[in-house]
Design an enzyme around this catalytic site. Sequence first.
Site, short mmCIF file in Angstrom:
data_model
loop_
_atom_site.label_atom_id
_atom_site.label_comp_id
_atom_site.label_asym_id
_atom_site.label_seq_id
_atom_site.Cartn_x
_atom_site.Cartn_y
_atom_site.Cartn_z
N GLU A 263 0.86 -1.20 0.00
CA GLU A 263 0.00 0.00 0.00
C GLU A 263 0.89 1.24 0.00
O GLU A 263 0.66 2.19 0.75
CB GLU A 263 -0.93 0.00 1.23
CG GLU A 263 -1.78 -1.24 1.35
CD GLU A 263 -2.78 -1.20 2.51
OE1 GLU A 263 -2.98 -0.13 3.10
OE2 GLU A 263 -3.34 -2.26 2.82
O1 9MR Z 1 -7.93 3.61 1.14
C1 9MR Z 1 -8.99 3.09 1.93
C2 9MR Z 1 -10.01 4.18 2.18
O2 9MR Z 1 -10.67 4.53 0.97
C3 9MR Z 1 -11.02 3.72 3.21
O3 9MR Z 1 -11.87 4.80 3.55
C4 9MR Z 1 -10.31 3.20 4.42
C5 9MR Z 1 -11.36 2.74 5.40
O4 9MR Z 1 -10.99 1.88 6.32
O5 9MR Z 1 -9.42 2.15 4.08
C6 9MR Z 1 -8.41 2.57 3.23
O6 9MR Z 1 -7.51 1.51 2.94
C7 9MR Z 1 -6.80 0.96 4.03
C8 9MR Z 1 -6.49 -0.47 3.71
O7 9MR Z 1 -7.65 -1.16 3.40
C9 9MR Z 1 -5.78 -1.15 4.87
N1 9MR Z 1 -4.61 -0.43 5.29
C10 9MR Z 1 -4.78 1.00 5.52
C11 9MR Z 1 -5.43 1.63 4.29
C12 9MR Z 1 -5.50 3.11 4.42
O8 9MR Z 1 -6.35 3.43 5.47
#
Ligand code: 9MR
Length: 369
Positions: A263
């Site tokens: 990520e």
């Molecule tokens: O990028 C994602 C965002 O759009 C969402 O609102 C959020 C909600 O929980 O999750 C984000 O993605 C996450 C990922 O699934 C897990 N690791 C952390 C990421 C950034 O928050």
Amino acid sequence: MLSKNHVITLKAAAFLSLSILHGTGYAQKIPSLKDTFKKDFGIGTALNNAQIDERDPETTAFIVRQFNMATPENIMKSALIHPKWDTYNFEMADKLVAFGKKHNIKINGHTLVWHSQLPPFIRGIKSADSIRTFFTDHIKTVAGRYEGKVYSWDVVNEALNEDGTMRKSVFLQYLGDDFVTEAFRLAQQAAPKTELYYNDYNNEQPAKRAGCLALLKKVKEAGVRIDGVGIQGHWHVGRVPLKDIEESILQYSAMGLKVMFTELDIEVLPRNFQGADVGQRMAANAQSNPYPDALPDSVQQQLAADYEALFKLFLKHKDKVTRVTFWGVNDGDSWLNGWPVRGRTNYPLLFDRKNQPKPAFGKVIALKK
Ligand code: 9MR
């Protein structure tokens, strides 16, 4: 002194060059990340609904040229794919699989077991039996449906605290420490041919890494398959922990695990903590959105140097690093515009809001020249 006509001509010329830049074929004119690192590791991106739906053909062309792997940013999380106890909604996930097949992009499913973005009905459950039923049915149904269709799964996401102990999630509370091993066991049964990973943020930091190594060792010692570990890589400009990252690559791979950066983004705005705990927020103040119009050159150069150093390290360990995934296609897509403060203008990725390569992109590509 320029005459009025001259000014109009200059404006027209600028407009023309911009249209050429953005017009058909623009995506083909800049180097491709996936081609550049073809022999080294996969290059992935997170995809949102509009991108999966192919709402803008230029964006699709851009994605297909730059990336050969993709992770859904949200649509496979349990709140979305399993909204009610006995109701699943596979529409967007099916579209994502079709997108991957059509464009030759491998899909990493994200994620089967996570304490966040759970369906609302979970809050009403107060018995271990019911949590176990949800947990088992969810993994079997979702991993089973996409067997042979996704390349890999983030089976468990973010089960650890910063000190390496287990996070007090609903799963830990009702199922105990072994829920991680159980999740991999169920995933292995439902998806025997799919790669299975553990994913977390800050798990390159020594204390959390030690907890992570112990947790993954436990899964292996139970005779359950785990293929790799994802280090999310939500870092900060000028403070990328290269030494910890290198140590982590070595230690995780010494356990026989593939190492992935899952990520990746580099935060350039002020923040008083590190990591990606979506539950954490920060109050907005006069200093929290310092670059609403453009990133100052000094920060742009530091960002470029950070990305260069990171990719140099990834290349040094290309025999152990199998994938590098950015958390978003361009700066405009990034979740960091909305977290931990809403409405900021952030610049964490390699492409700007118009999909133009930033200096960091040039530095990364130049490593292979
Ligand atoms: O990028 C994602 C965002 O759009 C969402 O609102 C959020 C909600 O929980 O999750 C984000 O993605 C996450 C990922 O699934 C897990 N690791 C952390 C990421 C950034 O928050």
